[in-house]
Motif scaffolding. Structure first.
Motif, PDB file in Angstrom:
ATOM      1  N   UNK A   1      -2.106  -6.214  10.346  1.00 55.77           N
ATOM      2  CA  UNK A   1      -1.103  -5.526   9.548  1.00 55.77           C
ATOM      3  C   UNK A   1      -0.351  -6.554   8.717  1.00 55.77           C
ATOM      4  N   UNK A   2      -0.895  -6.937   7.554  1.00 61.71           N
ATOM      5  CA  UNK A   2      -0.316  -8.007   6.754  1.00 61.71           C
ATOM      6  C   UNK A   2       1.069  -7.656   6.241  1.00 61.71           C
ATOM      7  N   UNK A   3       1.854  -8.684   6.029  1.00 63.35           N
ATOM      8  CA  UNK A   3       3.198  -8.506   5.512  1.00 63.35           C
ATOM      9  C   UNK A   3       3.138  -8.075   4.056  1.00 63.35           C
ATOM     10  N   UNK A   4       4.149  -7.378   3.598  1.00 61.79           N
ATOM     11  CA  UNK A   4       4.253  -6.970   2.202  1.00 61.79           C
ATOM     12  C   UNK A   4       5.593  -7.453   1.684  1.00 61.79           C
ATOM     13  N   UNK A   5       5.722  -8.762   1.564  1.00 67.88           N
ATOM     14  CA  UNK A   5       6.980  -9.375   1.167  1.00 67.88           C
ATOM     15  C   UNK A   5       6.751 -10.283  -0.029  1.00 67.88           C
ATOM     16  N   UNK A   6       7.685 -10.282  -0.960  1.00 65.05           N
ATOM     17  CA  UNK A   6       7.589 -11.163  -2.111  1.00 65.05           C
ATOM     18  C   UNK A   6       7.690 -12.623  -1.704  1.00 65.05           C
ATOM     19  N   UNK A   7       8.196 -12.879  -0.520  1.00 64.39           N
ATOM     20  CA  UNK A   7       8.309 -14.265  -0.051  1.00 64.39           C
ATOM     21  C   UNK A   7       6.959 -14.869   0.340  1.00 64.39           C
ATOM     22  N   UNK A   8       5.934 -14.034   0.481  1.00 64.92           N
ATOM     23  CA  UNK A   8       4.628 -14.538   0.919  1.00 64.92           C
ATOM     24  C   UNK A   8       3.560 -14.451  -0.180  1.00 64.92           C
ATOM     25  N   UNK A   9       3.979 -14.263  -1.425  1.00 58.71           N
ATOM     26  CA  UNK A   9       3.001 -14.063  -2.507  1.00 58.71           C
ATOM     27  C   UNK A   9       2.158 -15.307  -2.778  1.00 58.71           C
ATOM     28  N   UNK A  10       2.682 -16.490  -2.490  1.00 55.97           N
ATOM     29  CA  UNK A  10       1.881 -17.697  -2.701  1.00 55.97           C
ATOM     30  C   UNK A  10       0.721 -17.771  -1.721  1.00 55.97           C
TER      31      UNK A  10
ATOM     32  N   UNK B   1      -6.374   0.226   2.984  1.00 57.08           N
ATOM     33  CA  UNK B   1      -5.466  -0.417   2.028  1.00 57.08           C
ATOM     34  C   UNK B   1      -4.283   0.493   1.691  1.00 57.08           C
ATOM     35  N   UNK B   2      -4.566   1.759   1.368  1.00 54.37           N
ATOM     36  CA  UNK B   2      -3.496   2.683   0.996  1.00 54.37           C
ATOM     37  C   UNK B   2      -2.505   2.895   2.137  1.00 54.37           C
ATOM     38  N   UNK B   3      -3.014   2.961   3.349  1.00 57.00           N
ATOM     39  CA  UNK B   3      -2.126   3.190   4.482  1.00 57.00           C
ATOM     40  C   UNK B   3      -1.066   2.110   4.589  1.00 57.00           C
ATOM     41  N   UNK B   4      -1.459   0.873   4.231  1.00 56.72           N
ATOM     42  CA  UNK B   4      -0.507  -0.236   4.335  1.00 56.72           C
ATOM     43  C   UNK B   4       0.388  -0.350   3.115  1.00 56.72           C
ATOM     44  N   UNK B   5      -0.163  -0.096   1.904  1.00 54.92           N
ATOM     45  CA  UNK B   5       0.592  -0.402   0.694  1.00 54.92           C
ATOM     46  C   UNK B   5       0.957   0.800  -0.179  1.00 54.92           C
TER      47      UNK B   5
ATOM     48  N   UNK C   1      -3.484   7.887   0.369  1.00 57.91           N
ATOM     49  CA  UNK C   1      -4.525   8.012   1.385  1.00 57.91           C
ATOM     50  C   UNK C   1      -5.390   9.238   1.074  1.00 57.91           C
ATOM     51  N   UNK C   2      -6.694   9.044   1.055  1.00 61.30           N
ATOM     52  CA  UNK C   2      -7.618  10.133   0.746  1.00 61.30           C
ATOM     53  C   UNK C   2      -8.055  10.156  -0.705  1.00 61.30           C
ATOM     54  N   UNK C   3      -7.369   9.429  -1.586  1.00 65.12           N
ATOM     55  CA  UNK C   3      -7.768   9.406  -2.990  1.00 65.12           C
ATOM     56  C   UNK C   3      -9.007   8.536  -3.190  1.00 65.12           C
ATOM     57  N   UNK C   4      -9.837   8.934  -4.145  1.00 63.16           N
ATOM     58  CA  UNK C   4     -11.042   8.185  -4.471  1.00 63.16           C
ATOM     59  C   UNK C   4     -11.218   8.167  -5.988  1.00 63.16           C
TER      60      UNK C   4
ATOM     61  N   UNK D   1      -8.969  -5.096   1.807  1.00 63.69           N
ATOM     62  CA  UNK D   1      -9.587  -4.506   2.993  1.00 63.69           C
ATOM     63  C   UNK D   1     -11.097  -4.518   2.819  1.00 63.69           C
ATOM     64  N   UNK D   2     -11.806  -5.167   3.753  1.00 57.52           N
ATOM     65  CA  UNK D   2     -13.264  -5.247   3.718  1.00 57.52           C
ATOM     66  C   UNK D   2     -13.791  -4.836   5.089  1.00 57.52           C
ATOM     67  N   UNK D   3     -14.437  -3.680   5.118  1.00 58.88           N
ATOM     68  CA  UNK D   3     -14.998  -3.139   6.362  1.00 58.88           C
ATOM     69  C   UNK D   3     -13.948  -3.080   7.455  1.00 58.88           C
ATOM     70  N   UNK D   4     -12.749  -2.668   7.058  1.00 59.18           N
ATOM     71  CA  UNK D   4     -11.673  -2.450   8.015  1.00 59.18           C
ATOM     72  C   UNK D   4     -10.825  -3.654   8.344  1.00 59.18           C
ATOM     73  N   UNK D   5     -11.225  -4.841   7.905  1.00 59.34           N
ATOM     74  CA  UNK D   5     -10.447  -6.053   8.142  1.00 59.34           C
ATOM     75  C   UNK D   5      -9.848  -6.553   6.834  1.00 59.34           C
TER      76      UNK D   5
END
Length: 671
Positions: free
Chosen positions: A270-279, A323-327, A332-335, A574-578
């Motif tokens: 569950x990666x962070x979504x913070x502007x402090x980690x953009x680098x 990807x959508x679930x996290x960000x 979710x469900x869109x294609x 997200x690649x094959x769930x990871x």
């Protein structure tokens, strides 16, 4: 074998070892070519001499029994056979070749003027894009070209009933034997074998010829010199599991996407979504902050954006939801809406996916262009067999596409993003020039075409460079740079890559990407510098003279690229769930497309048209301050430091990265 009698491959004992035979064949071909051309040019004078000596009358060149004799000229020439290929035997004379002749199109000499008329910000006709019907009518080959080439074929022994004209009038087709093709083109065909996997292919040795009065009516003839074929079961730029860095396919003989996968380690679940980690990881929030990209779409029912993908490269639908679930939970469900071209499939809106080619025959750029521009189609089954997939696929494999080549069945979106490219040296100039003109036609119709500039700096896709004779080589003495096509086409927008430096914030300036990939850029060996780019590029060359010289790149005034850039490092994907960090201009290009699509949305909502071909605009004085200038970094390769980033445009990051708010205001001010 690429071409065979009755659909069956035929084998013959190899005369001698491939390398020894290759040298023998080249010497023999050169000698025969000189003799044949001498005889062709001397026919009339020999006849006149015999008439004097024997008191005979020579037939009139204009008589009904003898067609006009015209000196032969080289139509296309190739210096060396691409690396990995060797001739093993002469092609059998009764093997059938699907001969296709690309006729010279009308009014192409004016195409840049036409495009500037609807694309330059100072033009009174800015935004007055053409209809597909107007484009097709303007560039249709002349009746003279069609009739002249048909007459030449008929005089060469090809019955008129065997000759077909494409619906656009752009191509003539006739199935001919090797013996007939050799006579028509004054060349010899050989079977070549690839040393890596034994793939066989029929092609001319180094040149083919046409009568001088016919040459002016013809752009290209296939199959002749072209070696851009798929080897074994290799795909067009297959992206495999994380950590895979690109499969080598015979030294650039495949259209490959710039490298996308960088480091193979997984991120936290569950990666962070913070502007402090953009680098360390680029997320949607990082892109919004870096490029002042805050916009809510309002014209989604009228706007469109498309991404081109070539089978077997496909997306995994479940990864969208990861990807959508996290960000972006609401998505979710869109294609994406998938447009299947020639059997394109996926594993299981507003964004369109142009999935091109079936899993076996696959596809290339022209197959895609066929589907979105019916005027570009040839008569039946594809444009250029040595380059492009031929349908129906008769392989018999499960999933093979058995329908005919699609022609004009997919409407182009307002923006098209593609992350695939060839090294220029792999293709013939005529092939590239003809295809480049098609991108100009899309621009006339209001379509913005983006191509990734490449990930190997000034070197080729496999890291190869060119020797002093222009041939690919891995030698340390090979110092000449390798431009990339289609990015080198002046009628597409080439996108380079930038990155954040370690420890930087989103408010700090980015640098040219050199972490995992190196932003591709340089100067074409084929295309001249367009007028809208001249003053900007000349300023760069005069103000910041490159450390490299004419021994390394084309200094004669050629198309320079990239045009723009965007972040291309550490995209959290997200690649094959990871979760994995993804690198490359393959990432910066669709991200740029998304930002430009938002500008289209705003213009459409305001009752205006799409931005279309953007290069004349982004190089204009009124727009140059709407980019985030990149002044640090370089794109080394071929034993050099390549080019360096400097204030203003440079052949590493172009004009710089997009500043959405500034660009939006300027584009909304235009009609």
């Amino acid at each position: 074998m690429s071409w065979c009698k009755d659909g069956q491959a035929r084998t013959t004992q190899v005369i001698s070892g491939p390398r020894r035979f290759k040298k023998h064949v080249r010497e023999e071909l050169l000698a025969r070519s000189v003799v044949v051309r001498w005889i062709s040019n001397m026919k009339l004078s020999v006849c006149a001499l015999l008439a004097v000596l024997l008191g005979l009358a020579c037939p009139s060149p204009s008589s009904a029994t003898a067609p006009v004799l015209s000196p032969r000229v080289v139509q296309e020439h190739r210096g060396e056979v691409p690396s990995g290929w060797v001739p093993v035997r002469r092609a059998e004379p009764d093997v059938i070749l699907p001969l296709r002749i690309g006729l010279t199109q009308s009014n192409l000499e004016f195409i840049e003027n036409y495009l500037l008329d609807v694309s330059h910000p100072e033009s009174p006709n800015y935004g007055s894009h053409w209809s597909p019907a107007k484009v097709a009518a303007m560039f249709r080959p002349s009746r003279e070209s069609i009739d002249s080439v048909q007459e030449w074929l008929a005089n060469g022994g090809i019955d008129p009933t065997r000759i077909s004209l494409s619906t656009s009038g752009g191509w003539l087709r006739a199935n001919v034997t090797v013996e007939e093709a050799e006579r028509l083109l004054e060349t010899e065909y050989y079977v070549y074998e690839h040393e890596a996997d034994g793939t066989e292919h029929i092609a001319c040795e180094n040149a083919y010829h046409l009568p001088e009065h016919i040459s002016k009516h013809v752009d290209i003839v296939t199959p002749t010199l072209h070696f851009d074929i798929k080897l074994g079961s290799a795909s067009i730029g297959r992206k495999r599991s994380p950590g895979w860095r690109g499969q080598k396919h015979g030294h650039g003989s495949q259209p490959t996407p710039p490298k996308m996968v960088g480091k193979s380690q997984k991120h936290q679940q569950y990666p962070a979504d913070s502007l402090n980690s953009c680098a360390d990881q680029i997320t949607p929030a990082c892109l919004r902050a870096l490029y002042d990209f805050n916009y809510t779409a309002v014209a989604t029912n009228r706007n469109s954006i498309g991404v081109v993908e070539y089978t077997p490269d496909i997306y995994n639908p479940s990864d969208f939801d990861v990807f959508f679930k996290r960000f972006s939970p609401s998505q979710v469900g869109q294609r994406p809406k998938m447009v299947s071209i020639d059997g394109g499939t996926i594993d299981v809106s507003r964004v369109t996916l142009f999935q091109t080619g079936d899993p076996w025959t696959q596809a290339s750029f022209n197959n895609f262009l066929d589907a979105i521009d019916g005027s570009y189609c040839t008569f039946e089954h594809g444009d250029d067999p040595p380059y492009d997939a031929i349908y129906p696929d008769t392989s018999g494999e499960r999933g093979a596409y058995t329908g005919t080549n699609q022609c004009g069945t997919a409407a182009p979106t307002y923006i098209i993003s593609s992350s695939y490219a060839y090294d220029e040296y792999v293709l013939t100039p005529s092939y590239m020039q003809r295809q480049c003109a098609e991108y100009a036609k899309l621009g006339l119709m209001g379509v913005t075409v983006l191509y990734a500039s490449g990930d190997a700096g000034v070197a080729g896709s496999d890291g190869e460079c060119l020797d002093r004779n222009g041939n690919p080589s891995s030698s340390r003495n090979a110092k000449r740079f390798v431009p990339s096509f289609p990015p080198s086409c002046p009628y597409v927008t080439a996108v380079g890559a930038t990155q954040m430096v370690s420890g930087a914030s989103v408010d700090d300036a980015e640098v040219a990407c050199q972490d995992g990939v190196i932003s591709g850029g340089g100067f074409s060996n084929i295309f001249a510098m367009p007028s809208w780019q001249q003053s900007t590029v000349e300023h760069y060359l005069q103000t910041y003279p490159p450390s490299v010289t004419s021994a390394n790149y084309n200094t004669s005034g050629s198309r320079a690229y990239p045009d723009i850039a965007l972040n291309g490092a550490k995209y959290l994907t997200a690649v094959l769930g990871d979760w994995y960090p993804i690198y490359g201009t393959s990432a910066s290009t669709p991200a740029s497309a998304a930002i430009l699509s938002a500008i289209n949305d705003a213009r459409l909502a305001a009752g205006k048209g799409p931005i279309g071909f953007i290069n004349p605009i982004i190089y204009s004085s009124g727009f140059q301050d709407a980019f985030n200038d990149i002044t640090k970094g370089a794109n080394p390769g071929c034993g050099t430091n390549g080019f360096s980033a400097h204030p203003g445009w440079d052949p590493v990051t172009g004009m710089g990265t997009l500043n959405f708010s500034k660009l939006l205001a300027k584009w909304l001010a235009l009609p």
